[in-house]
Motif scaffolding. Structure first.
Motif, PDB file in Angstrom:
ATOM      1  N   ARG A   1      12.329   6.182  -2.434  1.00 40.39           N
ATOM      2  CA  ARG A   1      11.270   6.781  -1.916  1.00 40.39           C
ATOM      3  C   ARG A   1      10.985   6.321  -0.479  1.00 40.39           C
ATOM      4  O   ARG A   1      10.275   7.260   0.036  1.00 40.39           O
ATOM      5  CB  ARG A   1       9.789   6.346  -2.925  1.00 40.39           C
ATOM      6  CG  ARG A   1      10.116   6.856  -4.454  1.00 40.39           C
ATOM      7  CD  ARG A   1       8.863   6.740  -5.122  1.00 40.39           C
ATOM      8  NE  ARG A   1       9.438   6.871  -6.642  1.00 40.39           N
ATOM      9  CZ  ARG A   1       9.342   8.291  -7.116  1.00 40.39           C
ATOM     10  NH1 ARG A   1       8.981   9.172  -6.526  1.00 40.39           N
ATOM     11  NH2 ARG A   1       9.546   8.397  -8.476  1.00 40.39           N
ATOM     12  N   VAL A   2      11.328   5.480  -0.323  1.00 37.45           N
ATOM     13  CA  VAL A   2      11.327   4.923   1.269  1.00 37.45           C
ATOM     14  C   VAL A   2      12.058   5.850   2.040  1.00 37.45           C
ATOM     15  O   VAL A   2      11.710   6.216   3.346  1.00 37.45           O
ATOM     16  CB  VAL A   2      11.541   3.508   1.353  1.00 37.45           C
ATOM     17  CG1 VAL A   2      11.666   3.137   2.896  1.00 37.45           C
ATOM     18  CG2 VAL A   2      10.204   2.687   0.860  1.00 37.45           C
ATOM     19  N   ALA A   3      13.169   6.082   1.369  1.00 35.98           N
ATOM     20  CA  ALA A   3      14.143   7.027   2.316  1.00 35.98           C
ATOM     21  C   ALA A   3      13.526   8.354   2.582  1.00 35.98           C
ATOM     22  O   ALA A   3      13.559   9.140   3.320  1.00 35.98           O
ATOM     23  CB  ALA A   3      15.505   7.027   1.511  1.00 35.98           C
ATOM     24  N   GLN A   4      12.711   8.723   1.501  1.00 30.64           N
ATOM     25  CA  GLN A   4      12.211  10.245   1.519  1.00 30.64           C
ATOM     26  C   GLN A   4      11.130  10.261   2.527  1.00 30.64           C
ATOM     27  O   GLN A   4      10.894  11.121   3.325  1.00 30.64           O
ATOM     28  CB  GLN A   4      11.606  10.653   0.415  1.00 30.64           C
ATOM     29  CG  GLN A   4      12.748  10.981  -0.825  1.00 30.64           C
ATOM     30  CD  GLN A   4      12.242  11.388  -2.281  1.00 30.64           C
ATOM     31  OE1 GLN A   4      10.640  11.004  -2.390  1.00 30.64           O
ATOM     32  NE2 GLN A   4      13.022  11.368  -3.175  1.00 30.64           N
ATOM     33  N   ASP A   5      10.058   9.158   2.520  1.00 37.15           N
ATOM     34  CA  ASP A   5       9.057   9.279   3.068  1.00 37.15           C
ATOM     35  C   ASP A   5       8.198   7.725   3.070  1.00 37.15           C
ATOM     36  O   ASP A   5       7.477   7.674   2.240  1.00 37.15           O
ATOM     37  CB  ASP A   5       7.927  10.347   2.741  1.00 37.15           C
ATOM     38  CG  ASP A   5       6.597  10.394   3.493  1.00 37.15           C
ATOM     39  OD1 ASP A   5       6.474   9.442   4.636  1.00 37.15           O
ATOM     40  OD2 ASP A   5       5.837  11.277   3.518  1.00 37.15           O
TER      41      ASP A   5
ATOM     42  N   VAL B   1       0.595  -1.242   0.150  1.00 39.91           N
ATOM     43  CA  VAL B   1      -0.020   0.079  -0.006  1.00 39.91           C
ATOM     44  C   VAL B   1       0.740   1.342  -0.002  1.00 39.91           C
ATOM     45  O   VAL B   1       0.411   2.119  -0.668  1.00 39.91           O
ATOM     46  CB  VAL B   1      -1.118   0.031   1.342  1.00 39.91           C
ATOM     47  CG1 VAL B   1      -1.735   1.420   1.321  1.00 39.91           C
ATOM     48  CG2 VAL B   1      -1.919  -1.156   1.049  1.00 39.91           C
ATOM     49  N   THR B   2       2.114   1.221   0.612  1.00 38.55           N
ATOM     50  CA  THR B   2       2.996   2.213   0.683  1.00 38.55           C
ATOM     51  C   THR B   2       4.227   1.807  -0.183  1.00 38.55           C
ATOM     52  O   THR B   2       4.358   0.986  -0.614  1.00 38.55           O
ATOM     53  CB  THR B   2       3.503   2.498   2.412  1.00 38.55           C
ATOM     54  OG1 THR B   2       3.820   1.430   2.798  1.00 38.55           O
ATOM     55  CG2 THR B   2       2.177   3.136   3.018  1.00 38.55           C
ATOM     56  N   VAL B   3       4.904   3.103  -0.460  1.00 37.59           N
ATOM     57  CA  VAL B   3       6.140   2.970  -1.361  1.00 37.59           C
ATOM     58  C   VAL B   3       7.151   1.873  -0.902  1.00 37.59           C
ATOM     59  O   VAL B   3       7.335   1.840   0.363  1.00 37.59           O
ATOM     60  CB  VAL B   3       6.943   4.288  -1.597  1.00 37.59           C
ATOM     61  CG1 VAL B   3       6.089   5.214  -1.993  1.00 37.59           C
ATOM     62  CG2 VAL B   3       7.349   4.873  -0.153  1.00 37.59           C
ATOM     63  N   LYS B   4       7.525   1.315  -1.812  1.00 33.36           N
ATOM     64  CA  LYS B   4       8.530   0.257  -1.596  1.00 33.36           C
ATOM     65  C   LYS B   4       9.830   0.484  -2.252  1.00 33.36           C
ATOM     66  O   LYS B   4      11.065  -0.141  -2.157  1.00 33.36           O
ATOM     67  CB  LYS B   4       8.087  -1.182  -2.184  1.00 33.36           C
ATOM     68  CG  LYS B   4       6.788  -1.674  -1.321  1.00 33.36           C
ATOM     69  CD  LYS B   4       6.923  -1.714   0.084  1.00 33.36           C
ATOM     70  CE  LYS B   4       5.678  -1.861   0.706  1.00 33.36           C
ATOM     71  NZ  LYS B   4       5.614  -1.825   2.257  1.00 33.36           N
ATOM     72  N   HIS B   5       9.810   1.490  -3.154  1.00 39.35           N
ATOM     73  CA  HIS B   5      11.133   1.783  -3.770  1.00 39.35           C
ATOM     74  C   HIS B   5      12.020   2.382  -3.114  1.00 39.35           C
ATOM     75  O   HIS B   5      11.759   3.412  -2.415  1.00 39.35           O
ATOM     76  CB  HIS B   5      10.936   2.578  -4.992  1.00 39.35           C
ATOM     77  CG  HIS B   5      10.205   1.868  -6.203  1.00 39.35           C
ATOM     78  ND1 HIS B   5       8.932   1.705  -6.181  1.00 39.35           N
ATOM     79  CD2 HIS B   5      10.726   1.285  -7.255  1.00 39.35           C
ATOM     80  CE1 HIS B   5       8.562   0.964  -7.374  1.00 39.35           C
ATOM     81  NE2 HIS B   5       9.766   0.759  -7.970  1.00 39.35           N
TER      82      HIS B   5
END
Length: 180
Positions: free
Chosen positions: A47-51, A40-44
Motif C-alpha cells: 500500500r505504501v508503494a501505491q500511495d 496514521v498513514t499506511v504502513k503495509h
C-alpha cells in the motif's frame, strides 16, 4: 455477543509473523505501540508503494482463533501471531461483523472494524497451500476472505490475553465488510 482475547502479538520489524506478548498497548489513531504497522498513514509495503499518503485503515489486525482449528482440519498448523495478527480472539464471529462495529477490548481499548484482511501470497511462503484455506469462493463464485479483520484504534489501552471483547454494532443500516 462477547468473546475473549486469547493472544496478543506485535513486531517492530517487517516480518510475516508477529511474536506473542504478555500485553500490547493500543494508541488512539495509530495502532499498536511498537508495531511496524502503527501509524496514521499506511504502513503495509504494497500500500505504501501505491500511495504512502493513504489513511491507515489496517492499524490493528484481529483473527478468530477458530480459523486455526479450521485450517488444522486441512492439515495446516497455525498458531497465534503466525498470520501477522495483533489480536487473536475466540467467541466473536469477526467475519460477520458489519463495517463500523466497535470492539471494546479489556478495560479501556476500543477499535473500529474497517474491513476484511486481504490475504497475500506471503501466506503460501509461510505454509504452501495455506492461502487457499483462508481465501476461497462460495457457491455463487464470490471471493470469501477468512484471514481476519482490520481496524483502527478509537480509544487506546492495554490489551492482554484473557481480556473480554465486547461487540457494539453500529446504529442504522449495516454495511458488510469489504477488503481493506
Amino acid at each position: 455477543m462477547n468473546g475473549v482475547v486469547t493472544a496478543v502479538s506485535r513486531n517492530d520489524v517487517y516480518s510475516f509473523t508477529k511474536p506473542n506478548r504478555e500485553s500490547i498497548t493500543l494508541l488512539a489513531g495509530l495502532g499498536v505501540e511498537g508495531d511496524v504497522h502503527s501509524g496514521v498513514t499506511v504502513k503495509h509495503r504494497s500500500r505504501v508503494a501505491q500511495d504512502p499518503s493513504q489513511p491507515n485503515l489496517r492499524q490493528v489486525h484481529l483473527i478468530h482463533e477458530e480459523l486455526f482449528e479450521e485450517v488444522r482440519g486441512a492439515g495446516f498448523g497455525v498458531g497465534a501471531g503466525e498470520l501477522g495478527e495483533n489480536i487473536t480472539t475466540r467467541g466473536v464471529d469477526l467475519l460477520a461483523l458489519p463495517t463500523g462495529t466497535l470492539l471494546h477490548i479489556g478495560e479501556d481499548a476500543v477499535v473500529e472494524v474497517t474491513g476484511l484482511r486481504n490475504p497475500c501470497l506471503q501466506i503460501d511462503g509461510f505454509q504452501q497451500g495455506l492461502l487457499k484455506q483462508v481465501v476461497g469462493r462460495d457457491e455463487s463464485g464470490q471471493v470469501v476472505r477468512k484471514a481476519g479483520v482490520m481496524s483502527v484504534v478509537k480509544v487506546g489501552g492495554v490489551v492482554r490475553p484473557g481480556d473480554v471483547v465486547r461487540v457494539e454494532l453500529p446504529v442504522g443500516e449495516h454495511r458488510p465488510l469489504e477488503r481493506v
